[in-house]
Enzyme design. Structure first.
Site, short mmCIF file in Angstrom:
data_model
loop_
_atom_site.label_atom_id
_atom_site.label_comp_id
_atom_site.label_asym_id
_atom_site.label_seq_id
_atom_site.Cartn_x
_atom_site.Cartn_y
_atom_site.Cartn_z
N TYR A 1 0.83 -1.20 0.00
CA TYR A 1 0.00 0.00 0.00
C TYR A 1 0.87 1.25 0.00
O TYR A 1 0.55 2.24 -0.68
CB TYR A 1 -0.96 0.00 1.20
CG TYR A 1 -2.06 -1.03 1.06
CD1 TYR A 1 -3.05 -0.91 0.11
CD2 TYR A 1 -2.08 -2.14 1.89
CE1 TYR A 1 -4.04 -1.86 -0.04
CE2 TYR A 1 -3.08 -3.10 1.77
CZ TYR A 1 -4.06 -2.96 0.80
OH TYR A 1 -5.04 -3.91 0.66
N ASN B 1 -12.77 -0.27 -5.48
CA ASN B 1 -12.69 -0.65 -6.89
C ASN B 1 -13.83 -1.60 -7.24
O ASN B 1 -13.96 -2.67 -6.66
CB ASN B 1 -11.33 -1.34 -7.14
CG ASN B 1 -11.22 -1.90 -8.52
OD1 ASN B 1 -11.80 -1.39 -9.47
ND2 ASN B 1 -10.45 -2.97 -8.64
N CYS C 1 -6.57 -4.41 -8.29
CA CYS C 1 -6.33 -4.06 -6.88
C CYS C 1 -5.74 -5.24 -6.11
O CYS C 1 -5.14 -5.05 -5.06
CB CYS C 1 -7.60 -3.55 -6.23
SG CYS C 1 -8.98 -4.70 -6.27
N HIS C 2 -5.89 -6.44 -6.64
CA HIS C 2 -5.31 -7.61 -5.98
C HIS C 2 -3.78 -7.56 -5.98
O HIS C 2 -3.15 -8.29 -5.23
CB HIS C 2 -5.80 -8.91 -6.66
CG HIS C 2 -5.37 -9.03 -8.09
ND1 HIS C 2 -6.10 -8.48 -9.13
CD2 HIS C 2 -4.29 -9.62 -8.66
CE1 HIS C 2 -5.49 -8.75 -10.27
NE2 HIS C 2 -4.38 -9.45 -10.00
N GLU D 1 -0.39 -14.98 -11.37
CA GLU D 1 0.32 -13.95 -12.11
C GLU D 1 1.83 -14.06 -11.93
O GLU D 1 2.59 -13.83 -12.88
CB GLU D 1 -0.20 -12.56 -11.72
CG GLU D 1 -1.61 -12.33 -12.22
CD GLU D 1 -2.16 -10.96 -11.93
OE1 GLU D 1 -3.19 -10.61 -12.54
OE2 GLU D 1 -1.59 -10.22 -11.09
#
Length: 176
Positions: A110, A133, A141-142, A168
């Site tokens: 963050y 979001n 946002c993940h 990812e």
């Protein structure tokens, strides 16, 4: 308000994924909301009231779901160009655009995300941008973690967030 929208759901490894779209200015679809649910009523309340459709129609398939399936199959960049429409104040709208610059496989904390937004002291505001979001996956946002490196929160549950991050990391291009 948006007069009408369409929605459809597709199976993904972490669970059903539903997307709500409206026609864009070029005739293509624009995502208003998306997330890991089979129930569109979970998505509509997170759409800004100025954009919230007065009527939604379930359809069997939407072209954007091909992008979701490509992402699930390992093309983690497939989501990058999907048009999204969200509305809020200037910081949140800018932060949502900045979220799209966080590379797959290289999550920010963050604090790093706040700095990426040009406001390094605005850590809570950055976390709020993630929490508010409406277009999960397409506005990734993940890809933002707690400052201690922990998962932090995620509207669709931390198991989904963990799957996305691992997926990812496995499939992202190696940075040069």
């Amino acid at each position: 308000m948006t007069p009408s929208a369409r929605f459809a759901t597709v199976a993904t490894p972490p669970g059903p994924f539903t997307v709500v779209v409206t026609p864009g200015p070029d005739g293509g679809d624009v995502v208003l909301a998306a997330g890991w649910t089979g129930d569109v009523s979970d998505l509509l309340p997170v759409v800004h009231r100025a954009l919230r459709p007065t009527w939604v129609e379930r359809v069997e398939h939407l072209p954007v779901l091909d992008v979701v399936e490509a992402h699930a199959a390992g093309d983690v960049g497939a989501i990058d160009a999907v048009p999204v429409r969200q509305r809020s104040g200037p910081f949140l709208e800018d932060a949502w655009e900045v979220l799209r610059t966080v590379p797959a496989g290289q999550p920010d904390t963050y604090a790093e995300f706040a700095a990426r937004c040009g406001r390094p002291a605005a850590i809570r505001a950055a976390a709020n941008a993630c929490a508010r979001n409406a277009a999960a996956l397409f506005i990734p946002c993940h890809r933002v973690l707690g400052s201690d490196g922990g998962l932090g929160g995620f509207r669709w549950g931390t198991p989904v967030k963990r799957w996305l991050l691992d997926h990812e990391a496995e499939h992202a291009p190696v940075p040069a």
